[in-house]
Design a protein around this motif. Sequence first.
Motif, PDB file in Angstrom:
ATOM      1  N   ARG A  93       0.833  -1.205   0.000  1.00 53.86           N
ATOM      2  CA  ARG A  93       0.000   0.000   0.000  1.00 53.86           C
ATOM      3  C   ARG A  93       0.861   1.246   0.000  1.00 53.86           C
ATOM      4  N   GLY A  94       0.217   2.396  -0.226  1.00 50.52           N
ATOM      5  CA  GLY A  94       0.887   3.681  -0.107  1.00 50.52           C
ATOM      6  C   GLY A  94       0.691   4.228   1.297  1.00 50.52           C
ATOM      7  N   LEU A  95       0.681   5.556   1.411  1.00 50.06           N
ATOM      8  CA  LEU A  95       0.527   6.177   2.726  1.00 50.06           C
ATOM      9  C   LEU A  95      -0.936   6.189   3.150  1.00 50.06           C
ATOM     10  N   ASN A  96      -1.165   6.249   4.460  1.00 47.56           N
ATOM     11  CA  ASN A  96      -2.534   6.356   4.976  1.00 47.56           C
ATOM     12  C   ASN A  96      -3.241   7.537   4.323  1.00 47.56           C
ATOM     13  N   PRO A  97      -4.538   7.405   4.039  1.00 46.98           N
ATOM     14  CA  PRO A  97      -5.437   6.308   4.435  1.00 46.98           C
ATOM     15  C   PRO A  97      -5.489   5.141   3.463  1.00 46.98           C
ATOM     16  N   ASP A  98      -4.579   5.085   2.510  1.00 44.83           N
ATOM     17  CA  ASP A  98      -4.531   3.976   1.557  1.00 44.83           C
ATOM     18  C   ASP A  98      -4.295   2.669   2.312  1.00 44.83           C
ATOM     19  N   THR A  99      -5.123   1.664   2.036  1.00 44.07           N
ATOM     20  CA  THR A  99      -4.957   0.352   2.661  1.00 44.07           C
ATOM     21  C   THR A  99      -4.501  -0.707   1.672  1.00 44.07           C
ATOM     22  N   GLY A 100      -4.398  -0.324   0.386  1.00 44.18           N
ATOM     23  CA  GLY A 100      -4.028  -1.282  -0.643  1.00 44.18           C
ATOM     24  C   GLY A 100      -5.221  -2.093  -1.085  1.00 44.18           C
ATOM     25  N   SER A 101      -5.319  -2.331  -2.383  1.00 42.26           N
ATOM     26  CA  SER A 101      -6.450  -3.082  -2.935  1.00 42.26           C
ATOM     27  C   SER A 101      -6.183  -4.579  -2.993  1.00 42.26           C
ATOM     28  N   ALA A 102      -4.934  -4.989  -2.733  1.00 39.52           N
ATOM     29  CA  ALA A 102      -4.445  -6.365  -2.899  1.00 39.52           C
ATOM     30  C   ALA A 102      -4.007  -6.643  -4.331  1.00 39.52           C
ATOM     31  N   SER A 103      -3.875  -5.599  -5.153  1.00 43.01           N
ATOM     32  CA  SER A 103      -3.365  -5.799  -6.511  1.00 43.01           C
ATOM     33  C   SER A 103      -1.887  -6.166  -6.495  1.00 43.01           C
ATOM     34  N   GLN A 104      -1.167  -5.695  -5.472  1.00 41.88           N
ATOM     35  CA  GLN A 104       0.216  -6.099  -5.260  1.00 41.88           C
ATOM     36  C   GLN A 104       0.329  -6.734  -3.880  1.00 41.88           C
ATOM     37  N   LEU A 105       0.928  -7.906  -3.845  1.00 40.28           N
ATOM     38  CA  LEU A 105       1.107  -8.643  -2.600  1.00 40.28           C
ATOM     39  C   LEU A 105       2.589  -8.887  -2.368  1.00 40.28           C
ATOM     40  N   TYR A 106       2.946  -9.151  -1.131  1.00 34.97           N
ATOM     41  CA  TYR A 106       4.335  -9.483  -0.805  1.00 34.97           C
ATOM     42  C   TYR A 106       4.346 -10.589   0.237  1.00 34.97           C
ATOM     43  N   THR A 107       5.444 -11.319   0.280  1.00 32.20           N
ATOM     44  CA  THR A 107       5.651 -12.277   1.349  1.00 32.20           C
ATOM     45  C   THR A 107       6.980 -11.988   2.021  1.00 32.20           C
ATOM     46  N   LEU A 108       7.044 -12.262   3.311  1.00 29.70           N
ATOM     47  CA  LEU A 108       8.239 -11.984   4.097  1.00 29.70           C
ATOM     48  C   LEU A 108       9.249 -13.094   3.917  1.00 29.70           C
ATOM     49  N   ILE A 109      10.483 -12.728   3.595  1.00 31.66           N
ATOM     50  CA  ILE A 109      11.514 -13.724   3.298  1.00 31.66           C
ATOM     51  C   ILE A 109      12.702 -13.612   4.238  1.00 31.66           C
ATOM     52  N   GLY A 110      12.576 -12.825   5.302  1.00 33.68           N
ATOM     53  CA  GLY A 110      13.697 -12.655   6.210  1.00 33.68           C
ATOM     54  C   GLY A 110      13.234 -12.536   7.651  1.00 33.68           C
ATOM     55  N   HIS A 111      14.059 -11.870   8.443  1.00 33.64           N
ATOM     56  CA  HIS A 111      13.736 -11.663   9.855  1.00 33.64           C
ATOM     57  C   HIS A 111      12.395 -10.958   9.979  1.00 33.64           C
ATOM     58  N   ALA A 112      11.576 -11.406  10.914  1.00 38.85           N
ATOM     59  CA  ALA A 112      10.211 -10.885  11.037  1.00 38.85           C
ATOM     60  C   ALA A 112      10.198  -9.399  11.397  1.00 38.85           C
ATOM     61  N   PRO A 113       9.684  -8.523  10.504  1.00 35.90           N
ATOM     62  CA  PRO A 113       9.607  -7.083  10.803  1.00 35.90           C
ATOM     63  C   PRO A 113       8.323  -6.771  11.580  1.00 35.90           C
ATOM     64  N   ARG A 114       8.295  -7.185  12.839  1.00 32.22           N
ATOM     65  CA  ARG A 114       7.070  -7.099  13.628  1.00 32.22           C
ATOM     66  C   ARG A 114       6.607  -5.670  13.882  1.00 32.22           C
ATOM     67  N   HIS A 115       7.487  -4.681  13.668  1.00 32.60           N
ATOM     68  CA  HIS A 115       7.066  -3.286  13.816  1.00 32.60           C
ATOM     69  C   HIS A 115       5.997  -2.906  12.794  1.00 32.60           C
ATOM     70  N   LEU A 116       5.829  -3.734  11.748  1.00 30.35           N
ATOM     71  CA  LEU A 116       4.789  -3.480  10.753  1.00 30.35           C
ATOM     72  C   LEU A 116       3.421  -4.014  11.175  1.00 30.35           C
ATOM     73  N   ASP A 117       3.387  -4.803  12.258  1.00 26.77           N
ATOM     74  CA  ASP A 117       2.112  -5.347  12.723  1.00 26.77           C
ATOM     75  C   ASP A 117       1.095  -4.232  12.916  1.00 26.77           C
ATOM     76  N   ARG A 118      -0.144  -4.484  12.481  1.00 25.20           N
ATOM     77  CA  ARG A 118      -1.275  -3.564  12.618  1.00 25.20           C
ATOM     78  C   ARG A 118      -1.127  -2.300  11.778  1.00 25.20           C
ATOM     79  N   ASN A 119      -0.223  -2.346  10.806  1.00 20.94           N
ATOM     80  CA  ASN A 119      -0.064  -1.228   9.882  1.00 20.94           C
ATOM     81  C   ASN A 119      -0.323  -1.624   8.438  1.00 20.94           C
ATOM     82  N   ILE A 120      -0.567  -2.903   8.214  1.00 18.74           N
ATOM     83  CA  ILE A 120      -0.770  -3.440   6.875  1.00 18.74           C
ATOM     84  C   ILE A 120      -1.766  -4.584   6.975  1.00 18.74           C
ATOM     85  N   ALA A 121      -2.609  -4.732   5.963  1.00 15.87           N
ATOM     86  CA  ALA A 121      -3.546  -5.857   5.937  1.00 15.87           C
ATOM     87  C   ALA A 121      -2.791  -7.134   5.574  1.00 15.87           C
TER      88      ALA A 121
END
Length: 293
Positions: free
Chosen positions: A169-197
């Motif tokens: 997604r972009g900046l708030n209030p954008d939540t992303g449409s799910a047209s672009q997805l990602y998967t985590l491939i490294g150390h868990a960036p838990r600071h992103l929790d509750r900031n991305i769907a």
Amino acid sequence: MKPFVWLFLLAFASAPATAQDKPVTPSSVLEAAPATVWKDIPAEDLMVMTLADGSKVVAQLAPAFAPVHVANVRAFARAKWWDGAAIIRAQDNYVTQWGWPDEPEPKYPDTVKAEPPAEYEQPLSKSFRAVPYRDVYAAQVGHIDGWPVASDGKVQWLPHCYGMIGVARGLNPDTGSASQLYTLIGHAPRHLDRNIAMVGRVVSGMENLSTRARGTEALGFYKTAEERTKIASVTIASDLPSKERPALQYLDTRSPTFDAWVKARANRKDDFFAVPAGAVDICNALPPIRQKP
């Protein structure tokens, strides 16, 4: 000490270890798990991405946690909207991302909600089962129906763990449409929790996303078409012929077997371990997945 007592003790000390003496390990717990503790993942919740090089990635969707975003994912897949898109980013120790590399994107399917609500957290479910270990980012962590979950006691959310899938997604209030997805491939960036769907997790073929060369542009984006791997197709498994559907199961997170597996993960007694940690991070307690026998 009487001779016969000494001989008995000597024989006992030198006797070979029995099955009861063997340490409990995560592997031994899974090996002994009855078939009843393995739960089928519904085909409607499985998304199959086939890449142009022939490799496949299977993702389990999480409609209970992000229903609108997951509905969009299914709509994109069923409209064949991603067919011809590409892996557009690989940033080492962070994410691999896919979608269309250029703007504007192709027209969305009519059923896609372009501006979904912020499905970053939900009211805490009664199904939440906490694990007895501390977490830096949440008051409690545990599991719900095969998913790793974090909570503050009032709401719940899916944590950013290896293999989990989020919505770019972009900046708030954008939540992303799910047209672009990602998967985590490294150390868990838990600071992103509750900031991305978070819409799911990779359950098969993770190696086809995690081992790609880093993109040459900022944040690991691929600069040229030659660097990208195209997506041949993305399909919801329930739309495939029954013989072609992936058949996957997860270990029931409500079962005593799962509790024993988590305990063994936290207190490793495998031959390699000299000092058990006595703790486990939620991202190291992701429910096991297996092919259905």
